[in-house]
Design a protein around this motif. Structure first.
Motif, PDB file in Angstrom:
ATOM      1  N   GLU A  98       0.640  -1.108   0.146  1.00  0.00           N
ATOM      2  CA  GLU A  98      -0.235  -0.086   0.233  1.00  0.00           C
ATOM      3  C   GLU A  98       0.437   1.382   0.081  1.00  0.00           C
ATOM      4  N   ASN A  99       1.925   0.800   0.871  1.00  0.00           N
ATOM      5  CA  ASN A  99       2.502   2.107   1.275  1.00  0.00           C
ATOM      6  C   ASN A  99       3.466   2.375  -0.329  1.00  0.00           C
ATOM      7  N   LEU A 100       3.982   1.985  -0.903  1.00  0.00           N
ATOM      8  CA  LEU A 100       4.678   1.316  -2.337  1.00  0.00           C
ATOM      9  C   LEU A 100       3.749   1.828  -3.158  1.00  0.00           C
ATOM     10  N   LEU A 101       2.558   1.798  -3.680  1.00  0.00           N
ATOM     11  CA  LEU A 101       1.572   1.881  -4.354  1.00  0.00           C
ATOM     12  C   LEU A 101       0.985   3.554  -4.251  1.00  0.00           C
ATOM     13  N   ARG A 102       1.070   4.316  -2.562  1.00  0.00           N
ATOM     14  CA  ARG A 102       0.728   5.466  -2.798  1.00  0.00           C
ATOM     15  C   ARG A 102       1.716   6.469  -3.718  1.00  0.00           C
ATOM     16  N   ASN A 103       3.070   5.781  -2.749  1.00  0.00           N
ATOM     17  CA  ASN A 103       4.113   6.860  -2.624  1.00  0.00           C
ATOM     18  C   ASN A 103       4.109   7.269  -4.438  1.00  0.00           C
ATOM     19  N   ALA A 104       3.532   6.453  -5.340  1.00  0.00           N
ATOM     20  CA  ALA A 104       3.360   6.330  -6.749  1.00  0.00           C
ATOM     21  C   ALA A 104       2.402   7.092  -7.169  1.00  0.00           C
ATOM     22  N   THR A 105       1.644   7.152  -6.429  1.00  0.00           N
ATOM     23  CA  THR A 105       0.376   8.084  -7.019  1.00  0.00           C
ATOM     24  C   THR A 105       0.144   9.042  -6.151  1.00  0.00           C
ATOM     25  N   ASP A 106       0.851   9.334  -5.098  1.00  0.00           N
ATOM     26  CA  ASP A 106       1.476  11.042  -4.753  1.00  0.00           C
ATOM     27  C   ASP A 106       2.778  11.277  -5.183  1.00  0.00           C
ATOM     28  N   HIS A 107       3.355  10.445  -5.451  1.00  0.00           N
ATOM     29  CA  HIS A 107       5.048  11.447  -5.986  1.00  0.00           C
ATOM     30  C   HIS A 107       4.950  10.908  -8.232  1.00  0.00           C
ATOM     31  N   GLY A 108       3.912  10.331  -8.429  1.00  0.00           N
ATOM     32  CA  GLY A 108       4.385  10.203 -10.240  1.00  0.00           C
ATOM     33  C   GLY A 108       4.015  10.817 -11.002  1.00  0.00           C
ATOM     34  N   GLY A 109       2.867  11.327 -10.642  1.00  0.00           N
ATOM     35  CA  GLY A 109       2.555  13.001 -10.881  1.00  0.00           C
ATOM     36  C   GLY A 109       0.470  12.457 -11.240  1.00  0.00           C
ATOM     37  N   GLU A 110       0.092  13.219 -12.038  1.00  0.00           N
ATOM     38  CA  GLU A 110      -1.342  12.933 -12.500  1.00  0.00           C
ATOM     39  C   GLU A 110      -1.427  12.035 -13.608  1.00  0.00           C
ATOM     40  N   GLN A 156       5.665  18.609  -0.084  1.00  0.00           N
ATOM     41  CA  GLN A 156       5.442  20.067   0.866  1.00  0.00           C
ATOM     42  C   GLN A 156       4.367  18.992   1.850  1.00  0.00           C
ATOM     43  N   HIS A 157       3.012  17.652   1.486  1.00  0.00           N
ATOM     44  CA  HIS A 157       2.771  16.868   2.411  1.00  0.00           C
ATOM     45  C   HIS A 157       3.016  16.194   2.966  1.00  0.00           C
ATOM     46  N   GLY A 158       4.028  15.333   2.702  1.00  0.00           N
ATOM     47  CA  GLY A 158       4.012  14.009   2.674  1.00  0.00           C
ATOM     48  C   GLY A 158       4.541  13.861   4.331  1.00  0.00           C
ATOM     49  N   SER A 159       4.358  12.419   4.509  1.00  0.00           N
ATOM     50  CA  SER A 159       4.829  12.170   6.535  1.00  0.00           C
ATOM     51  C   SER A 159       6.614  12.232   6.138  1.00  0.00           C
ATOM     52  N   GLY A 160       7.025  11.241   5.335  1.00  0.00           N
ATOM     53  CA  GLY A 160       8.533  10.860   5.512  1.00  0.00           C
ATOM     54  C   GLY A 160       8.244   9.678   6.334  1.00  0.00           C
ATOM     55  N   PHE A 161       7.366   9.165   6.607  1.00  0.00           N
ATOM     56  CA  PHE A 161       6.797   7.967   6.673  1.00  0.00           C
ATOM     57  C   PHE A 161       6.812   6.465   6.489  1.00  0.00           C
ATOM     58  N   GLY A 162       6.301   6.742   5.427  1.00  0.00           N
ATOM     59  CA  GLY A 162       5.623   5.926   4.293  1.00  0.00           C
ATOM     60  C   GLY A 162       6.999   4.568   3.522  1.00  0.00           C
ATOM     61  N   LEU A 163       7.988   4.919   3.074  1.00  0.00           N
ATOM     62  CA  LEU A 163       9.299   4.292   2.187  1.00  0.00           C
ATOM     63  C   LEU A 163       9.783   3.819   3.548  1.00  0.00           C
ATOM     64  N   ALA A 164       9.914   4.529   4.454  1.00  0.00           N
ATOM     65  CA  ALA A 164      11.004   3.314   5.988  1.00  0.00           C
ATOM     66  C   ALA A 164       9.622   3.046   6.481  1.00  0.00           C
TER      67      ALA A 164
END
Length: 477
Positions: free
Chosen positions: A378-390, A431-439
């Protein structure tokens, strides 16, 4: 089995012709034999004191001092060197006295015939037996020296635990019990085991005696007021016929490790309890805020409400990630076999990633903690949708070598030079990320004993490879 290593033989006989004949025949019989000749006991003793001699061959009938006198003199100084009495007589009294004096072998000299083969065999056999014993004793001394350099208790028992064959001195420091007492009663160490653990230890002993290697942790009463935690690892040993002959292993003091584990568990429980309390206290006002935003939308349409709603959603994600991070240091729960595709689809549903933007390549099963691995996906998929662009597309597939799987996207890719730091807690380029997802992903992968690396996908986006999955079983299409 002979090794043909050089053997130095002292042959004593007062008959010069017989001395020369037997010596010559022996050296011709075996190239590795070197014969030192002496015509009297005194000459023989002189050679013994100056030369290295591996074996003595002596006649019995000699003037002044006979072969039996020679044997007794030699044994007074050396009780190990092979001594063969080669005599013309078969007198039983001479044989009996020779045996009492420590003769190694007794051979009657034939009047006619060549006995060099018999003599050479006897000499070689006795010398190699002594050499093998010395080599074994030297090896044993080395092993004992090694055993004494560790604080672990090294031990060997017979297969039925009725005989102690070896125990290092660390036994006394760990069990508070002497090796002499253990040797007298090989199972007396059980009296030092805490009563509540004793039955479990005895069952483990029976299992090893049945041929099963194992590892067990239990408690030991070192003294009236000192109790230790120890770990024993043992395995069965078999003889050349494949029959169970002994059990061997080591026991180490793990009291400090157990204390640390207990302290860590307590801290983790306190941290998780604290995090749960904080999350509960935060969710209530967030739910109120989210509900009031919905009510406000019914009365008016404002972009500020959308901004506030996004902020509330980000706070909810942040709370979930903080709760997951609070589990750091915990071991994973019981593993089970699950389908790879099923895990990915479950994670995608929670991230609201529809099938038009998700491509799953390959089918397999793997052994894992399903809930925690789903969380990592989930975190890897969310990382892709959050940072990969529209409109980013995500591909999840199996690695070609069957060692693991990957998650990649066709988005903007990883920040240059940050392939390692992105797994650090608190690191984020959003700006809105927690920095915890990939950790959290890194923590879950590590808890399974796997590895994760971040790299660039073929389309220039981000790619994460999880490797070292021994239990991955790829299903053929």
């Amino acid at each position: 089995m002979t090794t043909n290593e050089p053997i130095s033989v002292l042959y004593v006989n007062d008959d010069p012709e017989l001395l020369r004949l037997v010596s010559t025949r022996l050296e011709r019989e075996r190239d590795h034999l070197t014969i030192h000749r002496a015509e009297s006991v005194e000459d023989g003793l002189s050679i013994l004191r100056t030369d290295d001699v591996d074996c003595i061959l002596s006649d019995y009938h000699m003037p002044d001092r006979n072969g039996l006198d020679f044997l007794r003199t030699v044994r007074a100084e050396d009780d190990e060197i092979p001594f063969i009495l080669f005599t013309e007589t078969g007198d039983e009294s001479v044989a009996s006295e020779s045996i009492s004096a420590g003769v190694t072998d007794y051979i009657i000299q034939e009047t006619i015939g060549n006995q060099s083969t018999l003599l050479a065999n006897k000499i070689t056999t006795h010398v190699e037996h002594i050499r093998a014993r010395r080599a074994a004793e030297y090896t044993n001394r080395q092993l004992r020296d090694i055993a004494e350099t560790t604080e672990d208790v090294l031990w060997v028992f017979s297969a039925d635990w009725s005989e102690l064959r070896f125990a290092s001195s660390a036994y006394e420091e760990t069990f508070g019990h002497s090796i002499e007492e253990l040797r007298a009663d090989p199972q007396s160490f059980l009296a030092q085991v805490v009563e509540d653990d004793r039955d479990r230890v005895q069952r483990a002993m029976h299992r090893v005696s049945d041929g099963e290697p194992l590892q067990i942790e239990y408690r030991v009463n070192y003294s009236d007021d000192i109790r230790l935690w120890v770990e024993s690892r043992c395995r069965p040993g078999f003889d050349e016929n494949g029959d169970l002959d002994y059990v061997a292993g080591f026991t180490r003091d793990i009291t400090e490790q157990k204390s640390h584990e207990k302290s860590l568990v307590l801290k983790n429980e306190q941290l998780e309890q604290f995090s749960s309390t904080v999350a509960h206290d935060l969710r209530n006002p967030l739910n109120i805020a989210d509900g009031n935003i919905d009510l406000a939308r019914e009365e008016c349409d404002s972009q500020y409400l959308d901004i506030a709603s996004e902020a509330v959603s980000e706070m909810a994600v942040l709370i979930d990630e903080l709760l997951a991070l609070a589990k750091e240091g915990e071991t994973i729960d019981e593993r089970s076999q699950v389908g790879f595709e099923e895990l990915v689809q479950s994670g995608a549903r929670n991230v609201v990633l529809d099938a038009t933007r998700l491509d799953i390549q390959g089918s397999a099963t793997l052994e894992c903690d399903p809930s925690r691995l789903r969380e990592a996906l989930e975190n890897l998929l969310r990382n892709a949708t959050d940072h990969g662009g529209e409109g980013v597309r995500v591909t999840v597939g199996l690695l070609d070598d069957g060692d693991g799987f990957y998650v990649e996207d066709d988005g903007v890719g990883l920040p240059a030079g940050k392939g390692e730091v992105i797994f650090e807690r608190g690191h984020t380029d959003s700006q809105h990320g927690s920095g915890f997802g990939l950790a959290i992903v890194d923590q879950i992968v590590d808890a399974h004993g796997w590895e994760i690396v971040a790299t660039e996908s073929s389309s220039g986006g981000a790619r994460f490879e999880i490797t070292g999955i021994d239990s991955l079983s790829i299903e053929s299409e």
